[in-house]
Design a protein around this motif. Structure first.
Motif, PDB file in Angstrom:
ATOM      1  N   LEU A  63       4.741  -6.413 -12.485  1.00  0.00           N
ATOM      2  CA  LEU A  63       5.572  -7.306 -11.679  1.00  0.00           C
ATOM      3  C   LEU A  63       5.436  -7.062 -10.181  1.00  0.00           C
ATOM      4  CD1 LEU A  63       8.886  -7.220 -13.772  1.00  0.00           C
ATOM      5  CD2 LEU A  63       7.225  -9.085 -13.648  1.00  0.00           C
ATOM      6  N   GLY A  64       5.136  -5.811  -9.798  1.00  0.00           N
ATOM      7  CA  GLY A  64       5.174  -5.472  -8.386  1.00  0.00           C
ATOM      8  C   GLY A  64       3.859  -5.038  -7.768  1.00  0.00           C
ATOM      9  N   LEU A  65       3.338  -3.885  -8.209  1.00  0.00           N
ATOM     10  CA  LEU A  65       2.214  -3.284  -7.498  1.00  0.00           C
ATOM     11  C   LEU A  65       0.915  -4.070  -7.648  1.00  0.00           C
ATOM     12  CD1 LEU A  65       2.716   0.565  -7.958  1.00  0.00           C
ATOM     13  CD2 LEU A  65       3.407  -0.925  -6.090  1.00  0.00           C
ATOM     14  N   PHE A  66       0.582  -4.479  -8.861  1.00  0.00           N
ATOM     15  CA  PHE A  66      -0.658  -5.240  -9.041  1.00  0.00           C
ATOM     16  C   PHE A  66      -0.646  -6.556  -8.258  1.00  0.00           C
ATOM     17  CE2 PHE A  66      -1.507  -2.793 -13.106  1.00  0.00           C
ATOM     18  CZ  PHE A  66      -2.613  -2.134 -12.590  1.00  0.00           C
ATOM     19  N   ALA A  73      -4.976  -8.394  -0.611  1.00  0.00           N
ATOM     20  CA  ALA A  73      -6.432  -8.436  -0.520  1.00  0.00           C
ATOM     21  C   ALA A  73      -6.912  -9.871  -0.295  1.00  0.00           C
ATOM     22  CB  ALA A  73      -7.046  -7.863  -1.798  1.00  0.00           C
ATOM     23  N   ASN A  74      -6.333 -10.824  -1.029  1.00  0.00           N
ATOM     24  CA  ASN A  74      -6.695 -12.237  -0.861  1.00  0.00           C
ATOM     25  C   ASN A  74      -6.377 -12.724   0.552  1.00  0.00           C
ATOM     26  OD1 ASN A  74      -7.495 -12.380  -3.531  1.00  0.00           O
ATOM     27  ND2 ASN A  74      -5.519 -13.106  -4.261  1.00  0.00           N
ATOM     28  N   ALA A  75      -5.211 -12.309   1.058  1.00  0.00           N
ATOM     29  CA  ALA A  75      -4.795 -12.756   2.389  1.00  0.00           C
ATOM     30  C   ALA A  75      -5.726 -12.220   3.469  1.00  0.00           C
ATOM     31  CB  ALA A  75      -3.355 -12.302   2.656  1.00  0.00           C
ATOM     32  N   PHE A  76      -6.105 -10.948   3.366  1.00  0.00           N
ATOM     33  CA  PHE A  76      -7.015 -10.368   4.362  1.00  0.00           C
ATOM     34  C   PHE A  76      -8.400 -10.993   4.268  1.00  0.00           C
ATOM     35  CE2 PHE A  76      -4.000  -6.756   4.765  1.00  0.00           C
ATOM     36  CZ  PHE A  76      -3.946  -6.702   6.151  1.00  0.00           C
ATOM     37  N   ALA A  77      -8.839 -11.295   3.038  1.00  0.00           N
ATOM     38  CA  ALA A  77     -10.151 -11.929   2.872  1.00  0.00           C
ATOM     39  C   ALA A  77     -10.156 -13.320   3.510  1.00  0.00           C
ATOM     40  CB  ALA A  77     -10.499 -12.018   1.392  1.00  0.00           C
ATOM     41  N   THR A 192      -5.470  12.917  -6.938  1.00  0.00           N
ATOM     42  CA  THR A 192      -5.337  11.736  -6.070  1.00  0.00           C
ATOM     43  C   THR A 192      -5.341  10.446  -6.875  1.00  0.00           C
ATOM     44  OG1 THR A 192      -7.741  11.700  -5.767  1.00  0.00           O
ATOM     45  CG2 THR A 192      -6.442  12.836  -4.104  1.00  0.00           C
ATOM     46  N   THR A 193      -5.906  10.477  -8.066  1.00  0.00           N
ATOM     47  CA  THR A 193      -5.990   9.257  -8.887  1.00  0.00           C
ATOM     48  C   THR A 193      -4.878   9.272  -9.918  1.00  0.00           C
ATOM     49  OG1 THR A 193      -7.614  10.391 -10.293  1.00  0.00           O
ATOM     50  CG2 THR A 193      -8.451   9.010  -8.549  1.00  0.00           C
ATOM     51  N   SER A 194      -3.657   9.111  -9.441  1.00  0.00           N
ATOM     52  CA  SER A 194      -2.507   9.223 -10.322  1.00  0.00           C
ATOM     53  C   SER A 194      -1.625   7.987 -10.198  1.00  0.00           C
ATOM     54  CB  SER A 194      -1.727  10.507  -9.999  1.00  0.00           C
ATOM     55  OG  SER A 194      -0.766  10.792 -10.969  1.00  0.00           O
ATOM     56  N   THR A 195      -0.339   8.152 -10.433  1.00  0.00           N
ATOM     57  CA  THR A 195       0.574   7.028 -10.699  1.00  0.00           C
ATOM     58  C   THR A 195       0.719   6.033  -9.558  1.00  0.00           C
ATOM     59  OG1 THR A 195       2.387   8.475 -10.051  1.00  0.00           O
ATOM     60  CG2 THR A 195       1.936   8.279 -12.395  1.00  0.00           C
ATOM     61  N   ILE A 196       0.641   6.487  -8.321  1.00  0.00           N
ATOM     62  CA  ILE A 196       0.863   5.575  -7.197  1.00  0.00           C
ATOM     63  C   ILE A 196      -0.453   4.985  -6.693  1.00  0.00           C
ATOM     64  CG2 ILE A 196       1.721   5.385  -4.830  1.00  0.00           C
ATOM     65  CD1 ILE A 196       3.723   7.574  -5.471  1.00  0.00           C
ATOM     66  N   THR A 197      -1.458   5.832  -6.543  1.00  0.00           N
ATOM     67  CA  THR A 197      -2.716   5.405  -5.936  1.00  0.00           C
ATOM     68  C   THR A 197      -3.476   4.408  -6.797  1.00  0.00           C
ATOM     69  OG1 THR A 197      -2.856   7.611  -4.947  1.00  0.00           O
ATOM     70  CG2 THR A 197      -4.832   6.254  -4.870  1.00  0.00           C
ATOM     71  N   VAL A 198      -3.629   4.706  -8.076  1.00  0.00           N
ATOM     72  CA  VAL A 198      -4.503   3.910  -8.948  1.00  0.00           C
ATOM     73  C   VAL A 198      -4.114   2.430  -9.014  1.00  0.00           C
ATOM     74  CG1 VAL A 198      -5.271   3.581 -11.327  1.00  0.00           C
ATOM     75  CG2 VAL A 198      -5.300   5.860 -10.311  1.00  0.00           C
ATOM     76  N   PRO A 199      -2.841   2.086  -9.279  1.00  0.00           N
ATOM     77  CA  PRO A 199      -2.513   0.659  -9.403  1.00  0.00           C
ATOM     78  C   PRO A 199      -2.802  -0.149  -8.143  1.00  0.00           C
ATOM     79  CG  PRO A 199      -0.732   2.016 -10.262  1.00  0.00           C
ATOM     80  CD  PRO A 199      -1.667   2.933  -9.554  1.00  0.00           C
ATOM     81  N   THR A 202      -6.721  -0.213  -7.348  1.00  0.00           N
ATOM     82  CA  THR A 202      -7.420  -1.078  -8.299  1.00  0.00           C
ATOM     83  C   THR A 202      -7.135  -2.543  -8.018  1.00  0.00           C
ATOM     84  OG1 THR A 202      -7.267   0.642 -10.004  1.00  0.00           O
ATOM     85  CG2 THR A 202      -7.755  -1.586 -10.742  1.00  0.00           C
ATOM     86  N   ALA A 203      -5.875  -2.858  -7.754  1.00  0.00           N
ATOM     87  CA  ALA A 203      -5.508  -4.247  -7.434  1.00  0.00           C
ATOM     88  C   ALA A 203      -6.205  -4.711  -6.160  1.00  0.00           C
ATOM     89  CB  ALA A 203      -3.995  -4.357  -7.287  1.00  0.00           C
ATOM     90  N   LEU A 204      -6.328  -3.820  -5.180  1.00  0.00           N
ATOM     91  CA  LEU A 204      -7.019  -4.162  -3.936  1.00  0.00           C
ATOM     92  C   LEU A 204      -8.479  -4.519  -4.216  1.00  0.00           C
ATOM     93  CD1 LEU A 204      -7.330  -4.260  -0.814  1.00  0.00           C
ATOM     94  CD2 LEU A 204      -7.826  -1.799  -0.918  1.00  0.00           C
TER      95      LEU A 204
END
Length: 243
Positions: A63-66, A73-77, A192-199, A202-204
């Protein structure tokens, strides 16, 4: 009503994902150790909390992070500014890593061990300074890694050459870094590849690859996490050589 069904389905999925762990524990506890499970009621309650927590965490990602990672990412592109996109990539990698609970725990533990081994003074200020320096070193390295990963997606560079080059750098740094820092450096790459960073990362990557013409989200959208695992090892070994 559909929301309740969706939540119930998510709970069932979380329970199913945890089932192998429960089976392994029961197998070794009863058939190998041949002992009853201590504090069974507490363990059952804890397992229930884990199932609920995992369900809420996964729903929160959906609902949130992805969505926010992909939409930004779309907006910056669409904006077409390479500078702001790269700055956003670095800032995202840096900020999510600094806030990573696993990294905070490893940095604090590393400071304690360094003090016991005589590498730093055994006082609160020295412990704080060492742990903070380690965290920021890792965070900067992840920020740079995400920046390079985003640049790779934009330019279409083959990922394998960058990964091979990164591991060659790790091998070189391992040969010259102090022994005391090598294990910490390798663990830093993992935490570093844990609960906050990965989602978010990856979505970026997926969102950016989806927004750029000629890029395949499946081929180009993934790989950022690999960079986020590589660079901390090199930077932390360098940090150990400096201090």
């Amino acid at each position: 009503m559909s929301q309740y069904k969706l939540m119930l389905s998510s709970l069932m999925d979380s329970a199913r994902d945890l089932l192998p762990i429960v089976v392994v524990i029961i197998f070794f506890q009863f058939l190998v150790l041949r002992q009853p499970i201590p504090n069974l009621a507490d363990m059952l309650l804890g397992t229930l909390f884990v199932v609920i927590g995992l369900t809420l965490f996964v729903r929160g990602l959906d609902l949130g992070l992805f969505p926010i990672g992909q939409s930004m990412a779309n907006a910056f592109a669409r904006k077409g500014s390479l500078f702001w996109l790269l700055l956003f990539a670095f800032s995202l990698g840096f900020s999510t890593t600094v806030a990573e609970p696993a990294l905070i725990a490893v940095a604090d533990e590393a400071a304690e061990v360094a003090a016991q081994g005589g590498m730093i003074e055994n006082n609160e200020a020295a412990l704080d300074s060492y742990a903070t320096g380690l965290r920021y070193t890792v965070a900067i390295s992840v920020g740079l890694a995400i920046l390079v990963g985003v640049l790779r997606i934009i330019k279409g560079w083959p990922i394998q050459y960058l990964i091979i080059g990164g591991y060659l750098g790790i091998i070189f740094m391992t040969a010259i870094a102090p022994e005391e820092i090598i294990g910490i450096a390798y663990d830093s790459g993992g935490v570093t590849t844990s609960t906050i960073t990965v989602p978010l990362v990856t979505a970026l990557g997926v969102g950016l690859a989806s927004s750029i013409r000629g890029r395949n989200p499946m081929v180009d959208g993934f790989g950022l996490i690999a960079f986020a695992s590589l660079t901390p090892m090199i930077f932390v070994m360098g940090y150990g050589m400096i201090i």
